[in-house]
Motif scaffolding. Structure first.
Motif, PDB file in Angstrom:
ATOM      1  N   ALA A 157      35.391  43.134  32.262  1.00  0.00           N
ATOM      2  CA  ALA A 157      34.078  42.944  31.642  1.00  0.00           C
ATOM      3  C   ALA A 157      34.149  41.905  30.521  1.00  0.00           C
ATOM      4  O   ALA A 157      33.202  41.120  30.316  1.00  0.00           O
ATOM      5  N   GLN A 158      35.262  41.908  29.785  1.00  0.00           N
ATOM      6  CA  GLN A 158      35.431  40.943  28.690  1.00  0.00           C
ATOM      7  C   GLN A 158      36.752  40.212  28.897  1.00  0.00           C
ATOM      8  O   GLN A 158      37.796  40.852  29.048  1.00  0.00           O
ATOM      9  N   VAL A 159      36.726  38.906  28.914  1.00  0.00           N
ATOM     10  CA  VAL A 159      37.931  38.089  29.080  1.00  0.00           C
ATOM     11  C   VAL A 159      38.104  37.245  27.827  1.00  0.00           C
ATOM     12  O   VAL A 159      37.197  36.491  27.449  1.00  0.00           O
ATOM     13  N   PHE A 160      39.283  37.399  27.200  1.00  0.00           N
ATOM     14  CA  PHE A 160      39.563  36.623  25.983  1.00  0.00           C
ATOM     15  C   PHE A 160      40.771  35.695  26.161  1.00  0.00           C
ATOM     16  O   PHE A 160      41.089  34.926  25.260  1.00  0.00           O
ATOM     17  N   ASP A 161      41.459  35.792  27.314  1.00  0.00           N
ATOM     18  CA  ASP A 161      42.661  34.979  27.520  1.00  0.00           C
ATOM     19  C   ASP A 161      42.721  34.591  28.994  1.00  0.00           C
ATOM     20  O   ASP A 161      42.738  35.464  29.870  1.00  0.00           O
TER      21      ASP A 161
END
Length: 450
Positions: free
Chosen positions: A135-139
């Motif tokens: 749901a959340q991608v930071f890398d």
């Protein structure tokens, strides 16, 4: 065979012609030049295939043309695999094209279709095995060439919409004979990099230019990635097998970047919403706690009144407790006395039983011991008499003697062990005699002369 007596309607005859064409020319290979080309809004291609002396109209429907890997241009020399059909509404003969490739490309497209069918049969493209993006991608890990225009597109997309996303570029050539092996190595390295998602991308090109992304090794490497992977190669019309194996297929490298990243403003809006929700929840908790405190204060009494109340309750409890304790102690004392009497009776009874058993066993043991001793004495006397009767001393007292050599204390049991002149000792019951052998006589009275 059609005779001239059969009467057909136009639609019946065109349908018969169409069936005949499809039956007789279901797989025809043709080569020619594109003299016209139209892409309809439906995605179907309509074009004319000609040579120096003739031409044929052709159609290639969208499910087939998206696999060609390039967009034909006027004047292109092409090869097609098609079936002949009749467009009944207009009465025009046309080719229905299944495969279209540039002339001279060899069997690249056939290889593409064969490998696609093989890997599809293995389930490598099945929807069930594809992983969803977090749901959340930071890398993000990006597998492409450092010189590729696609990398610039991905960087611009991330910087524009999701500057909070970190990314690492894993350089690899994306075109050429050695590119496939290096793409596999870069994918494996990126997959081990603990990223939330991966992007495999490059710009557009011909079927030959994109062929590294159609090799079996690269396709299997994409499918083997444990990290969710998005593949975006070329333009929307460019299709590679690596995209079929990916968890998500992006139309372009820019679209791939947009798929793995959520806009920063959306995240900030979510944070604002969460903060508002949290603030409201805390405020409600504080209001409820304040109300509980107010209700509790209404039930409070002064400390002195509370102590008096406790003292009164304590006195009442003490008054009730003393009779209960006395009664409980009396009941326990009676129970202990009963148990003590019962224990003493059981102990005396047990001691009497043990004493009786010991007396009985003592009498039996004395009787058995006396009988055993008497029997042993009788047997000892019998064996002593027998031993006395056969002892060597008694035999000697009856007049017998035995011979032995004086220096060896060895009994002489045969005349064969002595010679004339030997010294012997004769043992009697009351002493010994020193002897010298004069003559040796065997039982037949014949002297043996050594």
């Amino acid at each position: 065979m059609i005779d001239n007596k059969t009467l057909f309607s136009v639609s019946q005859f065109t349908r018969l012609l169409n069936d005949t064409f499809r039956e007789q020319f279901r797989a025809v290979r043709l080569q020619g030049e594109l003299s016209s080309f139209t892409r309809a809004s439906s995605g179907h291609w309509y074009f004319t295939l000609k040579d120096e002396q003739a031409q044929l109209k052709a159609v290639m429907f969208r499910p087939r043309n998206v696999l060609t890997g390039f967009t034909p241009q006027l004047g292109d020399k092409v090869e097609v695999l098609a079936q002949l059909a009749l467009y009944e509404q207009r009465g025009e003969v046309q080719l229905v094209v299944d495969v279209l490739k540039k002339a001279g490309l060899g069997n690249l497209y056939e290889q593409f279709l064969q490998l696609k069918a093989k890997l599809a049969a293995e389930g490598l493209f099945d929807r069930e095995r594809k992983k969803a993006l977090p749901a959340q991608v930071f890398d993000v890990g990006i597998v492409t060439s450092l010189q590729a225009a696609a990398l610039a597109d991905v960087r611009q997309a991330l910087a524009r919409r999701s500057p909070h996303v970190r990314y690492t570029v894993y350089h690899t050539p994306v075109q050429g004979d050695a590119a496939a092996a290096q793409i596999v190595q870069a994918l494996q390295k990126a997959d081990a990099g603990a990223h939330a998602a991966l992007i495999l991308c490059r710009g557009g090109g011909s079927l030959e230019d994109l062929w590294s992304f159609n090799t079996e090794a690269v396709v299997r490497a994409v499918a083997a990635c444990r990290t969710p992977i998005v593949v975006g190669v070329g333009h929307e019309t460019d299709i590679t097998l690596a995209e079929f194996a990916a968890d998500i297929r992006a139309a372009t490298p820019t679209a791939a970047a947009e798929l793995v990243s959520r806009p920063t403003k959306d995240l900030l809006n979510d944070l604002d919403a969460l903060w508002a929700t949290l603030h409201g929840a805390v405020a409600r908790c504080l209001e409820q706690a304040t109300q509980r405190i107010d209700h509790a204060e209404l039930g409070l009494v002064t400390p002195s009144a509370h102590v008096d109340l406790l003292a009164t309750r304590l006195g009442a409890l003490q008054t009730r407790l003393r009779p209960l304790l006395d009664d409980t102690l009396k009941r326990h004392a009676a129970v202990i006395d009963r148990h003590a009497d019962l224990g003493q009776r059981l102990m005396r009874q047990g001691l009497r039983q043990v004493s009786d058993q010991l007396n009985r066993h003592g009498v039996a043991l004395t009787r058995a011991s006396s009988l055993c001793v008497t029997g042993l004495e009788t047997r000892l006397a019998q064996h002593s008499g027998l031993l006395e009767a056969v002892s060597p001393q008694r035999t000697l007292e009856r007049g017998y003697a035995y011979l032995e050599r004086p220096d060896q204390a060895q009994v002489v049991s045969s005349i064969r062990n002595v010679s004339r002149g030997d010294s012997l000792v004769a043992r009697l019951s009351d002493g010994r005699l020193d002897l010298s052998v004069q003559t040796v006589h065997p039982l037949n009275d014949t002297a043996i002369k050594p």
